[in-house]
Design a protein around this motif. Structure first.
Motif, PDB file in Angstrom:
ATOM      1  N   HIS A   1       0.827  -1.204   0.000  1.00 49.05           N
ATOM      2  CA  HIS A   1       0.000   0.000   0.000  1.00 49.05           C
ATOM      3  C   HIS A   1       0.868   1.263   0.000  1.00 49.05           C
ATOM      4  O   HIS A   1       0.548   2.246  -0.675  1.00 49.05           O
ATOM      5  CB  HIS A   1      -0.957  -0.003   1.195  1.00 49.05           C
TER       6      HIS A   1
ATOM      7  N   TRP B   1       2.359   1.504  -3.439  1.00 43.70           N
ATOM      8  CA  TRP B   1       1.342   1.971  -4.378  1.00 43.70           C
ATOM      9  C   TRP B   1       1.167   3.496  -4.276  1.00 43.70           C
ATOM     10  O   TRP B   1       1.006   4.170  -5.290  1.00 43.70           O
ATOM     11  CB  TRP B   1       0.011   1.255  -4.156  1.00 43.70           C
ATOM     12  N   ALA B   2       1.215   4.034  -3.083  1.00 44.57           N
ATOM     13  CA  ALA B   2       1.099   5.491  -2.915  1.00 44.57           C
ATOM     14  C   ALA B   2       2.240   6.205  -3.654  1.00 44.57           C
ATOM     15  O   ALA B   2       2.031   7.252  -4.271  1.00 44.57           O
ATOM     16  CB  ALA B   2       1.090   5.856  -1.437  1.00 44.57           C
TER      17      ALA B   2
ATOM     18  N   TYR C   1       3.867   4.925  -6.285  1.00 43.50           N
ATOM     19  CA  TYR C   1       3.592   4.733  -7.708  1.00 43.50           C
ATOM     20  C   TYR C   1       2.546   5.732  -8.199  1.00 43.50           C
ATOM     21  O   TYR C   1       2.700   6.328  -9.264  1.00 43.50           O
ATOM     22  CB  TYR C   1       3.113   3.310  -8.000  1.00 43.50           C
ATOM     23  N   GLN C   2       1.486   5.914  -7.415  1.00 39.49           N
ATOM     24  CA  GLN C   2       0.426   6.838  -7.822  1.00 39.49           C
ATOM     25  C   GLN C   2       0.956   8.254  -8.026  1.00 39.49           C
ATOM     26  O   GLN C   2       0.578   8.929  -8.975  1.00 39.49           O
ATOM     27  CB  GLN C   2      -0.696   6.861  -6.782  1.00 39.49           C
ATOM     28  N   THR C   3       1.813   8.689  -7.134  1.00 38.84           N
ATOM     29  CA  THR C   3       2.398  10.016  -7.274  1.00 38.84           C
ATOM     30  C   THR C   3       3.291  10.069  -8.515  1.00 38.84           C
ATOM     31  O   THR C   3       3.299  11.071  -9.235  1.00 38.84           O
ATOM     32  CB  THR C   3       3.210  10.379  -6.015  1.00 38.84           C
TER      33      THR C   3
ATOM     34  N   PHE D   1       2.926   8.424 -11.312  1.00 41.10           N
ATOM     35  CA  PHE D   1       2.164   8.416 -12.558  1.00 41.10           C
ATOM     36  C   PHE D   1       1.988   9.818 -13.116  1.00 41.10           C
ATOM     37  O   PHE D   1       1.909  10.009 -14.326  1.00 41.10           O
ATOM     38  CB  PHE D   1       0.770   7.805 -12.366  1.00 41.10           C
ATOM     39  N   GLU D   2       1.908  10.783 -12.251  1.00 39.59           N
ATOM     40  CA  GLU D   2       1.625  12.156 -12.658  1.00 39.59           C
ATOM     41  C   GLU D   2       2.848  12.901 -13.173  1.00 39.59           C
ATOM     42  O   GLU D   2       2.741  14.030 -13.622  1.00 39.59           O
ATOM     43  CB  GLU D   2       1.001  12.913 -11.481  1.00 39.59           C
TER      44      GLU D   2
ATOM     45  N   SER E   1      -1.571  -3.290 -11.959  1.00 43.09           N
ATOM     46  CA  SER E   1      -2.162  -1.956 -11.801  1.00 43.09           C
ATOM     47  C   SER E   1      -1.250  -0.862 -12.346  1.00 43.09           C
ATOM     48  O   SER E   1      -1.730   0.118 -12.930  1.00 43.09           O
ATOM     49  CB  SER E   1      -2.487  -1.691 -10.331  1.00 43.09           C
ATOM     50  N   ILE E   2       0.035  -1.028 -12.160  1.00 36.82           N
ATOM     51  CA  ILE E   2       0.985  -0.055 -12.728  1.00 36.82           C
ATOM     52  C   ILE E   2       0.848  -0.034 -14.254  1.00 36.82           C
ATOM     53  O   ILE E   2       0.736   1.021 -14.865  1.00 36.82           O
ATOM     54  CB  ILE E   2       2.444  -0.389 -12.338  1.00 36.82           C
TER      55      ILE E   2
ATOM     56  N   GLN F   1      -2.460   1.484 -15.445  1.00 35.14           N
ATOM     57  CA  GLN F   1      -2.442   2.936 -15.270  1.00 35.14           C
ATOM     58  C   GLN F   1      -1.625   3.611 -16.367  1.00 35.14           C
ATOM     59  O   GLN F   1      -1.981   4.679 -16.848  1.00 35.14           O
ATOM     60  CB  GLN F   1      -1.855   3.283 -13.898  1.00 35.14           C
TER      61      GLN F   1
END
Length: 165
Positions: free
Chosen positions: A27, A30-31, A33-35, A37-38, A61-62, A65
């Motif tokens: 988790h 993932w946080a 990775y999410q940052t 992506f932008e 998921s990566i 996305q």
């Protein structure tokens, strides 16, 4: 967790100025990775993270996305990074859906009556939400796989006909 993944996530966290306290927690990874992506300067590390990520659903998921942001010819390399054949198959289907969604004109595909049956629910829903093509929206209003798809297509079709899009 592998040292390689540790290095990748550490570099991503540094680039994105994202705190991570427990590298073994998917988790928290993932946080990060999410940052990432932008940001345009993180795709190389995200690409490496796919192969190094020990949790298959996170790796998938990566890829999912990233697919919509990648050039068509770059997508297969990302998909091949996935360890599980089922995940590669799923990502390939999604890449095909994205290619249809991003195509210049979907209406021409409707000449073949069976083509819509091959479209995933994900693709049908995205077309119902975002298409500007009246013929596509009419077809989805009449034959969308779910009530939600049919409702969205009907609402979008009415808006397109009124010239709102």
């Amino acid at each position: 967790m592998s040292r390689r993944l540790d290095d990748i996530v550490t570099e991503l966290a540094t680039r994105t100025v994202t705190a991570i306290t427990n590298m073994s927690d998917e988790h928290e990874r993932w946080a990060v990775y999410q940052t990432a992506f932008e940001r345009g300067d993180c795709s190389d590390l995200l690409f490496d993270a796919v192969a190094a990520e020990p949790v298959p659903s996170v790796a998938l998921s990566i890829v999912l996305q990233m697919l919509g942001t990648l050039p068509v010819l770059a997508r297969p390399a990302w998909i091949e990074q996935l360890a599980l054949p089922d995940n590669r198959e799923y990502a390939t289907r999604r890449a095909n859906d994205i290619a249809i969604l991003q195509s210049a004109e979907v209406t021409q595909l409707l000449v073949d009556e069976a083509v819509q049956d091959s479209w995933s629910d994900w693709l049908q829903l995205r077309l119902a939400e975002f298409s500007k093509e009246p013929d596509v929206l009419s077809r989805l209003t009449a034959r969308g796989r779910t009530r939600r798809i049919r409702r969205y297509a009907m609402q979008r079709h009415a808006a397109v006909e009124r010239g709102l899009f």
